[in-house]
Design a protein around this motif. Sequence first.
Motif, short mmCIF file in Angstrom:
data_model
loop_
_atom_site.label_atom_id
_atom_site.label_comp_id
_atom_site.label_asym_id
_atom_site.label_seq_id
_atom_site.Cartn_x
_atom_site.Cartn_y
_atom_site.Cartn_z
N LEU A 153 2.73 6.62 -5.80
CA LEU A 153 2.55 6.87 -7.23
C LEU A 153 1.44 7.88 -7.51
CD1 LEU A 153 2.87 3.16 -8.38
CD2 LEU A 153 4.61 4.95 -8.63
N PHE A 154 0.72 8.28 -6.45
CA PHE A 154 -0.41 9.18 -6.61
C PHE A 154 -0.13 10.53 -5.96
CE2 PHE A 154 -2.19 4.95 -7.00
CZ PHE A 154 -3.06 5.08 -8.07
N ASP A 155 -0.80 11.54 -6.49
CA ASP A 155 -0.71 12.87 -5.88
C ASP A 155 -1.57 12.95 -4.63
OD1 ASP A 155 0.93 14.33 -7.95
OD2 ASP A 155 -0.71 13.62 -9.20
N LYS A 156 -2.66 12.20 -4.61
CA LYS A 156 -3.56 12.24 -3.46
C LYS A 156 -4.27 10.90 -3.31
CE LYS A 156 -4.75 15.49 -0.43
NZ LYS A 156 -3.80 16.38 0.24
N ILE A 157 -4.52 10.52 -2.07
CA ILE A 157 -5.33 9.34 -1.76
C ILE A 157 -6.64 9.83 -1.17
CG2 ILE A 157 -5.47 7.16 -0.49
CD1 ILE A 157 -3.15 7.28 -2.49
N VAL A 158 -7.74 9.38 -1.73
CA VAL A 158 -9.05 9.74 -1.20
C VAL A 158 -9.60 8.57 -0.39
CG1 VAL A 158 -11.45 10.26 -1.79
CG2 VAL A 158 -9.60 11.40 -3.01
N SER A 159 -9.90 8.85 0.87
CA SER A 159 -10.54 7.88 1.75
C SER A 159 -12.02 8.20 1.80
CB SER A 159 -9.93 7.97 3.15
OG SER A 159 -10.67 7.22 4.08
N VAL A 160 -12.87 7.18 1.95
CA VAL A 160 -14.30 7.42 1.92
C VAL A 160 -14.92 7.61 3.30
CG1 VAL A 160 -14.59 6.24 -0.29
CG2 VAL A 160 -14.83 4.94 1.84
N SER A 161 -14.12 7.48 4.36
CA SER A 161 -14.64 7.70 5.71
C SER A 161 -13.49 8.10 6.64
CB SER A 161 -15.33 6.45 6.25
OG SER A 161 -14.39 5.40 6.46
N GLN A 162 -13.85 8.71 7.76
CA GLN A 162 -12.84 9.08 8.75
C GLN A 162 -12.19 7.84 9.35
OE1 GLN A 162 -11.74 12.04 9.39
NE2 GLN A 162 -13.27 13.31 8.38
N GLY A 163 -12.99 6.79 9.58
CA GLY A 163 -12.44 5.56 10.14
C GLY A 163 -11.41 4.93 9.22
N GLN A 164 -11.69 4.92 7.94
CA GLN A 164 -10.74 4.38 6.97
C GLN A 164 -9.49 5.25 6.89
OE1 GLN A 164 -11.42 4.88 2.72
NE2 GLN A 164 -11.22 2.66 2.44
N SER A 165 -9.68 6.56 6.90
CA SER A 165 -8.55 7.49 6.85
C SER A 165 -7.62 7.29 8.03
CB SER A 165 -9.06 8.93 6.82
OG SER A 165 -8.00 9.84 6.87
N GLN A 166 -8.19 7.13 9.21
CA GLN A 166 -7.38 6.93 10.41
C GLN A 166 -6.54 5.66 10.28
OE1 GLN A 166 -9.64 6.46 14.01
NE2 GLN A 166 -7.90 6.99 15.31
N TRP A 167 -7.14 4.60 9.76
CA TRP A 167 -6.41 3.35 9.57
C TRP A 167 -5.29 3.52 8.54
CZ3 TRP A 167 -6.77 0.20 5.00
CH2 TRP A 167 -6.07 -1.01 5.09
N LEU A 168 -5.58 4.19 7.44
CA LEU A 168 -4.57 4.38 6.40
C LEU A 168 -3.35 5.15 6.91
CD1 LEU A 168 -6.79 5.25 3.30
CD2 LEU A 168 -5.38 3.21 3.57
N THR A 169 -3.58 6.12 7.78
CA THR A 169 -2.47 6.93 8.28
C THR A 169 -1.77 6.29 9.47
OG1 THR A 169 -4.02 8.24 9.62
CG2 THR A 169 -3.48 9.06 7.43
N LEU A 214 0.82 -1.21 0.00
CA LEU A 214 0.00 0.00 0.00
C LEU A 214 0.86 1.26 0.00
CD1 LEU A 214 -3.01 -0.71 2.40
CD2 LEU A 214 -3.02 -0.53 -0.08
N ASN A 215 1.97 1.23 0.72
CA ASN A 215 2.84 2.39 0.75
C ASN A 215 3.50 2.62 -0.60
OD1 ASN A 215 3.39 3.95 3.40
ND2 ASN A 215 3.02 1.84 4.06
N ILE A 216 3.95 1.55 -1.26
CA ILE A 216 4.55 1.69 -2.59
C ILE A 216 3.53 2.27 -3.56
CG2 ILE A 216 5.48 0.43 -4.57
CD1 ILE A 216 6.70 -1.55 -2.55
N ALA A 217 2.32 1.72 -3.54
CA ALA A 217 1.27 2.19 -4.45
C ALA A 217 0.90 3.64 -4.16
CB ALA A 217 0.05 1.29 -4.32
N SER A 218 0.80 4.00 -2.91
CA SER A 218 0.35 5.35 -2.56
C SER A 218 1.32 6.42 -3.06
CB SER A 218 0.17 5.49 -1.05
OG SER A 218 1.41 5.48 -0.37
#
Length: 329
Positions: free
Chosen positions: A114-130, A108-112
């Motif tokens: 490659l992008f200018d921005k990652i869009v998360s669809v919820s606060q819970g998901q965003s917290q996990w991603l970070t 996931l870190n390698i893939a991320s």
Amino acid sequence: MKTLEIVHLVDDVSPGGVMQALAIFEHPAWVGRLRCRVVTVKPDHELAPRLDADVIMTHFPPRWRALPFLASLRLRHRHARLVHIEHSYTRAWAAHHVAHAGRFRMMLNIASRLFDKIVSVSQGQSQWLTEAVGIAPQRVQVVSPWSDVPALQEIPPSDWQGQRPLVVGAYGRFVWLKGFDRLIARFLALDPERYQLRLGGSGPEEQALRALAGDAPHIHFVGQVDDRADFLAACDLIAVPSRWESFGLVATEARQAARPVLVAGVDGLPEQAAKAGWEVDFDSEQGLSTCLHDLTPPGLVAMGLSARASTQSLVDDRLLRWRELLPLD
């Protein structure tokens, strides 16, 4: 004013959350500002096509086999803005599917990167991603999906006054992740004179779910839900018992229809219940029954109105967040 060319890359165009989420880009507010098209790709088996676009959005989950596709997408479109919308991966999803957490986080870190921005669809998901995955917080933007069903706002609040059984509704694809088996198991222990369950949908688990429900007189399968407003109007509140759920569009639709929600405590669902319902442990034999037992007619109506009020700025909020992400100037 330049019209922004946007290409959405998908690997599955079947009806569902991903395709439904694209409705926000058809909003009248974008007329003359955006021109969007959907391109179907096979990211596991090919390199990225060359695209004439200012912004390219990917709507499929990253995986090791798709990294060559994503790398070629970046290399072939150095001047385009690349945005990934993460519809699938969540903390609860990973708990059920990931055997080697370190390897998964590395991918996931390698893939991320490659992008200018990652869009998360919820606060819970965003917290996990970070926090768990380690993606830098400033690279993640939360933009939740939007359900374009205007008729939901016209449905009157529930008229339940205790004079008839309380009707709990649940709808979606009949697959294991949606947790309908847990909901049925809890309902089997409830009094048919006081509670009814309406299940809408279809899918590979339907036969097993019908077998689990048996001949229970208070559990009803109503078939595919083609008219969500009609289904929601026939219910007093809506249950979302998913085992994982990045956002939970069903809960948003229920809120728009002034129907309180009963949600599992995973991923993006608890934030949907804020001022709009209750978090329920659907694995507990007492979780659902306790919540329903404590419900009063005034409490149900008040929570339904609060649920609808919580959706009043949804569209404007989504549009604002996308404006912040898109190079419109």
